[in-house]
Motif scaffolding. Sequence first.
Motif, mmCIF file in Angstrom:
data_model
loop_
_atom_site.group_PDB
_atom_site.id
_atom_site.type_symbol
_atom_site.label_atom_id
_atom_site.label_comp_id
_atom_site.label_asym_id
_atom_site.label_seq_id
_atom_site.Cartn_x
_atom_site.Cartn_y
_atom_site.Cartn_z
ATOM 1 N N UNK A 164 -48.879 56.237 -28.348
ATOM 2 C CA UNK A 164 -47.743 56.121 -30.049
ATOM 3 C C UNK A 164 -46.538 57.532 -29.031
ATOM 4 N N UNK A 165 -47.594 58.313 -27.812
ATOM 5 C CA UNK A 165 -46.442 59.673 -27.648
ATOM 6 C C UNK A 165 -45.766 58.678 -26.267
ATOM 7 N N UNK A 166 -46.652 58.032 -25.418
ATOM 8 C CA UNK A 166 -46.290 57.840 -24.819
ATOM 9 C C UNK A 166 -45.487 56.197 -24.550
ATOM 10 N N UNK A 167 -45.600 55.763 -25.009
ATOM 11 C CA UNK A 167 -44.882 53.666 -24.853
ATOM 12 C C UNK A 167 -43.710 53.769 -24.683
ATOM 13 N N UNK A 168 -42.887 54.790 -25.247
ATOM 14 C CA UNK A 168 -40.942 54.262 -24.293
ATOM 15 C C UNK A 168 -40.981 54.335 -23.244
ATOM 16 N N UNK A 169 -41.733 55.665 -22.888
ATOM 17 C CA UNK A 169 -41.028 55.822 -21.502
ATOM 18 C C UNK A 169 -42.292 55.010 -20.531
ATOM 19 N N UNK A 170 -43.066 54.960 -21.152
ATOM 20 C CA UNK A 170 -43.963 53.756 -19.812
ATOM 21 C C UNK A 170 -42.730 52.790 -19.700
ATOM 22 N N UNK A 171 -42.188 51.859 -21.261
ATOM 23 C CA UNK A 171 -41.269 50.747 -20.912
ATOM 24 C C UNK A 171 -40.286 51.224 -20.420
ATOM 25 N N UNK A 172 -39.828 51.952 -19.760
ATOM 26 C CA UNK A 172 -38.989 52.807 -18.679
ATOM 27 C C UNK A 172 -39.535 52.679 -17.500
ATOM 28 N N UNK A 173 -40.412 53.315 -17.378
ATOM 29 C CA UNK A 173 -41.517 53.064 -16.323
ATOM 30 C C UNK A 173 -40.924 51.876 -15.601
ATOM 31 N N UNK A 174 -41.717 51.433 -16.377
ATOM 32 C CA UNK A 174 -41.962 49.616 -15.959
ATOM 33 C C UNK A 174 -40.753 48.793 -15.556
ATOM 34 N N UNK A 175 -39.710 49.491 -16.227
ATOM 35 C CA UNK A 175 -37.938 48.664 -16.045
ATOM 36 C C UNK A 175 -38.306 49.042 -14.376
ATOM 37 N N UNK A 176 -38.139 50.463 -13.730
ATOM 38 C CA UNK A 176 -37.937 51.230 -12.798
ATOM 39 C C UNK A 176 -38.959 50.572 -11.657
ATOM 40 N N UNK A 177 -39.876 51.172 -12.475
ATOM 41 C CA UNK A 177 -41.274 50.450 -11.296
ATOM 42 C C UNK A 177 -40.829 48.707 -10.564
ATOM 43 N N UNK A 178 -40.581 47.902 -11.860
ATOM 44 C CA UNK A 178 -39.971 45.951 -11.439
ATOM 45 C C UNK A 178 -38.779 46.536 -9.885
ATOM 46 N N UNK A 179 -37.556 46.830 -10.937
ATOM 47 C CA UNK A 179 -36.375 47.610 -10.045
ATOM 48 C C UNK A 179 -37.302 47.425 -8.241
ATOM 49 N N UNK A 180 -38.123 49.256 -7.984
ATOM 50 C CA UNK A 180 -38.232 49.428 -6.775
ATOM 51 C C UNK A 180 -39.136 48.333 -6.418
ATOM 52 N N UNK A 181 -39.656 47.485 -7.166
ATOM 53 C CA UNK A 181 -40.632 46.422 -6.381
ATOM 54 C C UNK A 181 -39.502 45.737 -5.852
ATOM 55 N N UNK A 182 -37.985 45.017 -6.278
ATOM 56 C CA UNK A 182 -37.369 43.930 -6.140
ATOM 57 C C UNK A 182 -36.799 44.610 -5.214
ATOM 58 N N UNK A 183 -36.847 45.919 -4.661
ATOM 59 C CA UNK A 183 -35.411 46.297 -3.559
ATOM 60 C C UNK A 183 -35.571 45.855 -2.380
ATOM 61 N N UNK A 184 -34.739 45.248 -1.549
ATOM 62 C CA UNK A 184 -35.095 44.609 -0.159
ATOM 63 C C UNK A 184 -35.564 45.670 0.979
ATOM 64 N N UNK A 185 -35.378 45.660 1.655
ATOM 65 C CA UNK A 185 -36.668 46.638 3.191
ATOM 66 C C UNK A 185 -35.651 47.749 3.882
ATOM 67 N N UNK A 186 -34.614 47.631 3.268
ATOM 68 C CA UNK A 186 -32.857 48.744 3.487
ATOM 69 C C UNK A 186 -32.666 49.305 2.928
ATOM 70 N N UNK A 187 -33.791 49.704 2.295
ATOM 71 C CA UNK A 187 -33.367 50.341 0.739
ATOM 72 C C UNK A 187 -32.858 51.841 0.884
ATOM 73 N N UNK A 188 -32.163 52.453 0.459
ATOM 74 C CA UNK A 188 -31.389 53.673 0.638
ATOM 75 C C UNK A 188 -32.125 54.658 -0.691
#
Length: 195
Positions: free
Chosen positions: A60-84
């Motif tokens: 109940x407390x964490x689900x909103x933040x967890x969804x936001x973290x999941x989107x950030x993790x997906x974005x980080x995982x999709x970054x190229x090897x020359x990410x800055x």
Amino acid sequence: MTSPPRAGRPRASSRATLAEAACELFLEQGYENTSVAEITQRAGVSRSSFFNYFSSKSDVLWSGLDARISRAVESLEGMASDVGGRAVRTALEGIVHGFAPDPLALALRNAAAMGLEDELVRDRGVRHARLSAAIADAARRSGIGEITADILGAAYAAAVLSALRVWAERGAGSSAPEVLLREAFAGVHDLPWAK
């Protein structure tokens, strides 16, 4: 003969109604003393409805933040090897951008009254570890060494979670979480992605 109306709120099964009922109960009687059954009764929904939205009372407390973290993790995982660093910080800013008061913010602001101090420390650690690992992986893919990558991951994850905590604790009218996060990022000035 019709049955008498149930006590509490009108029948509803929304996530927001359940979260509101849970937070009210946490404030009234403490987190540990509140059961899922009491939350569902206050919200006027069935136990199964609760589990349609949340996997546990803590969720109940964490689900909103967890969804936001999941989107950030997906974005980080999709970054190229020359990410800055700028791209990484932008992905992390998405976690706090537009963050509105929610059950987690209420819990952070009222941790003592809700009896949540230990729960928040433990659960914050889980989110920190998940975010830290994703950031460190992006750093390693960009050629940063193992130890520095781990330090970057831990520092940037701490910056995100600390900015949200401070924002919630300060309450309405304080700086937006994005402002606090940029200040936190500035504190990570000696690491390679700081430029």
